[in-house]
Motif scaffolding. Structure first.
Motif, short mmCIF file in Angstrom:
data_model
loop_
_atom_site.label_atom_id
_atom_site.label_comp_id
_atom_site.label_asym_id
_atom_site.label_seq_id
_atom_site.Cartn_x
_atom_site.Cartn_y
_atom_site.Cartn_z
N ARG A 139 0.85 -1.18 0.00
CA ARG A 139 0.00 0.00 0.00
C ARG A 139 0.89 1.24 0.00
O ARG A 139 1.87 1.30 0.78
CB ARG A 139 -0.90 0.00 1.23
N LEU A 140 0.59 2.19 -0.87
CA LEU A 140 1.37 3.42 -0.96
C LEU A 140 0.54 4.61 -0.49
O LEU A 140 -0.65 4.70 -0.78
CB LEU A 140 1.84 3.67 -2.40
N GLU A 141 1.21 5.53 0.21
CA GLU A 141 0.59 6.80 0.61
C GLU A 141 1.62 7.90 0.45
O GLU A 141 2.79 7.71 0.80
CB GLU A 141 0.13 6.76 2.07
N PRO A 142 1.23 9.06 -0.07
CA PRO A 142 2.17 10.19 -0.11
C PRO A 142 2.58 10.56 1.31
O PRO A 142 1.76 10.60 2.23
CB PRO A 142 1.35 11.30 -0.76
N ALA A 143 3.87 10.85 1.50
CA ALA A 143 4.37 11.22 2.83
C ALA A 143 5.03 12.59 2.82
O ALA A 143 5.50 13.06 3.84
CB ALA A 143 5.37 10.17 3.33
N GLY A 144 5.07 13.24 1.68
CA GLY A 144 5.71 14.54 1.56
C GLY A 144 5.94 14.84 0.09
O GLY A 144 5.62 14.01 -0.78
N PRO A 145 6.50 15.99 -0.23
CA PRO A 145 6.68 16.37 -1.64
C PRO A 145 7.49 15.36 -2.44
O PRO A 145 7.21 15.13 -3.62
CB PRO A 145 7.40 17.72 -1.55
N ASP A 146 8.50 14.75 -1.82
CA ASP A 146 9.38 13.83 -2.55
C ASP A 146 9.52 12.50 -1.83
O ASP A 146 10.52 11.80 -2.00
CB ASP A 146 10.76 14.46 -2.73
N THR A 147 8.53 12.13 -1.03
CA THR A 147 8.62 10.93 -0.22
C THR A 147 7.33 10.12 -0.33
O THR A 147 6.24 10.68 -0.41
CB THR A 147 8.86 11.29 1.27
N ILE A 148 7.48 8.80 -0.33
CA ILE A 148 6.33 7.91 -0.38
C ILE A 148 6.39 6.95 0.79
O ILE A 148 7.47 6.48 1.17
CB ILE A 148 6.29 7.14 -1.73
N ARG A 149 5.24 6.68 1.37
CA ARG A 149 5.15 5.73 2.48
C ARG A 149 4.75 4.37 1.92
O ARG A 149 3.76 4.24 1.21
CB ARG A 149 4.14 6.22 3.51
N VAL A 150 5.53 3.33 2.24
CA VAL A 150 5.30 1.96 1.77
C VAL A 150 4.81 1.14 2.96
O VAL A 150 5.53 0.98 3.95
CB VAL A 150 6.58 1.35 1.17
N ILE A 151 3.58 0.63 2.86
CA ILE A 151 2.88 0.08 4.02
C ILE A 151 2.52 -1.39 3.79
O ILE A 151 2.04 -1.78 2.72
CB ILE A 151 1.59 0.88 4.28
N SER A 152 2.73 -2.20 4.83
CA SER A 152 2.21 -3.57 4.88
C SER A 152 0.93 -3.56 5.69
O SER A 152 0.91 -3.04 6.81
CB SER A 152 3.23 -4.50 5.53
N ASP A 153 -0.16 -4.14 5.17
CA ASP A 153 -1.42 -4.14 5.91
C ASP A 153 -1.37 -5.02 7.15
O ASP A 153 -2.10 -4.78 8.12
CB ASP A 153 -2.57 -4.59 4.99
N ASN A 154 -0.53 -6.04 7.14
CA ASN A 154 -0.37 -6.91 8.30
C ASN A 154 0.43 -6.16 9.37
O ASN A 154 1.59 -5.80 9.14
CB ASN A 154 0.37 -8.18 7.88
N PRO A 155 -0.16 -5.89 10.55
CA PRO A 155 0.54 -5.10 11.57
C PRO A 155 1.80 -5.77 12.10
O PRO A 155 2.62 -5.11 12.74
CB PRO A 155 -0.52 -4.94 12.68
N ALA A 156 1.99 -7.05 11.82
CA ALA A 156 3.20 -7.72 12.27
C ALA A 156 4.43 -7.26 11.47
O ALA A 156 5.56 -7.53 11.87
CB ALA A 156 3.04 -9.24 12.14
N TYR A 157 4.20 -6.59 10.35
CA TYR A 157 5.31 -6.14 9.52
C TYR A 157 5.62 -4.67 9.78
O TYR A 157 6.44 -4.34 10.57
CB TYR A 157 5.01 -6.42 8.04
#
Length: 224
Positions: A183-201
Motif C-alpha cells: 500500500r502506498l501513501e504520499p508522505a511529503g513532496p518527494d517521499t512515499i510511504r510503503v505500508i504492509s497491511d499486516n501489523p506484524a510487519y
C-alpha cells in the motif's frame, strides 16, 4: 551474413521500453531467468542476435507491447499480439495474461523467470465500465502474508499498468530490485510511504526516486 535491420530496431526498442518503465536491463534479465548482463549484451553487442521465443514473449507481456516490436519473425507476428489487443470488436470476454512473476507481500522476492502461465478471463463490459485498457493489464500472484488480510498468499491480482498520477492505494512496485505488492501513501513532496497491511510487519518511508511503480492493483481473486 548481413544483419536484418529489424534486429537492431528490436534492441533499440527494448532499451527505450526499459527506460520508460524505469526497469533496468539487469532486472529484466533476471525476470526471464538469465544472468544480469544478458540483455545488456543483447542490446549493446547484439549477442544473442535475437531473443529466444520464450524470453521475447515474457518481456513483451511485461512491457505491454506486441512481440513484433521485440523482433518476432514475420510468420509469428499474427499470433503473438498481447492479450486483449486483437480481441474482436464487441467481444464478451478479454483474456488477460498471467505473467510469470510473483509479487512478494513478505520480506521481498526477486521476480522469477518461469514459463507463462496462461490467461485469466474478464468481462469486456466490466473492463470498459471501469476504464481499463486490456493491453495495459496483467495478472500476477501474491507471495507472502504481509498484506493480510487484504491480500493473502496465493491470491491473484489484476494490475493496471496504464500511466496515471500516483495516488494512495495498493500497487505493485520495485524497491531495491525486489518486486513487491504494498500500500502506498504520499508522505511529503518527494517521499512515499510503503505500508504492509499486516501489523506484524510495518511501514517505511522512501524517496520517490527509489520506488518504481509498476502498476495499480485494481482487483483480487483467491480461494476462500
Amino acid at each position: 551474413m548481413v544483419d536484418d535491420p529489424s534486429d537492431g530496431a528490436a534492441r533499440s526498442r527494448l532499451l527505450q521500453l526499459s527506460g520508460e518503465k524505469g526497469v533496468s536491463l539487469s532486472a529484466l534479465s533476471a525476470m526471464i531467468g538469465r544472468n544480469p548482463s544478458y540483455l545488456q549484451q543483447f542490446v549493446r553487442k547484439g549477442s544473442p542476435k535475437r531473443l529466444e521465443e520464450r524470453d521475447r514473449h515474457v518481456l513483451a507481456q511485461f512491457l505491454g507491447v506486441d512481440e513484433a516490436e521485440l523482433g518476432a519473425p514475420e510468420h509469428l507476428r499474427e499470433r503473438v499480439a498481447p492479450a486483449g489487443r486483437a480481441a474482436r470488436k464487441g467481444a464478451d470476454w478479454i483474456d488477460v495474461p498471467r505473467l510469470p512473476l510473483g509479487a512478494s507481500a513478505g520480506p521481498g522476492a526477486f521476480a522469477s523467470g518461469e514459463a507463462p502461465e496462461g490467461q485469466l478471463r474478464f468481462s469486456a463490459a466490466w473492463l470498459s465500465r471501469n476504464g481499463f485498457a486490456p493491453g495495459s493489464l496483467s495478472v500476477i500472484a501474491v507471495e507472502g502474508d504481509s498484506m493480510e488480510p487484504t491480500l493473502r498468499d496465493g491470491d491473484e491480482i489484476l494490475v493496471d499498468r496504464s500511466p496515471a498520477p500516483l495516488r494512495a492505494g495498493i500497487h505493485v512496485i520495485r524497491l531495491d530490485d525486489m518486486l513487491l505488492v504494498k500500500r502506498l501513501e504520499p508522505a511529503g513532496p518527494d517521499t512515499i510511504r510503503v505500508i504492509s497491511d499486516n501489523p506484524a510487519y510495518g511501514r517505511g518511508e522512501h524517496p520517490l526516486g527509489d520506488v518504481r511503480v509498476i502498476g495499480r492493483v485494481v482487483w483480487k481473486g483467491g480461494r476462500l
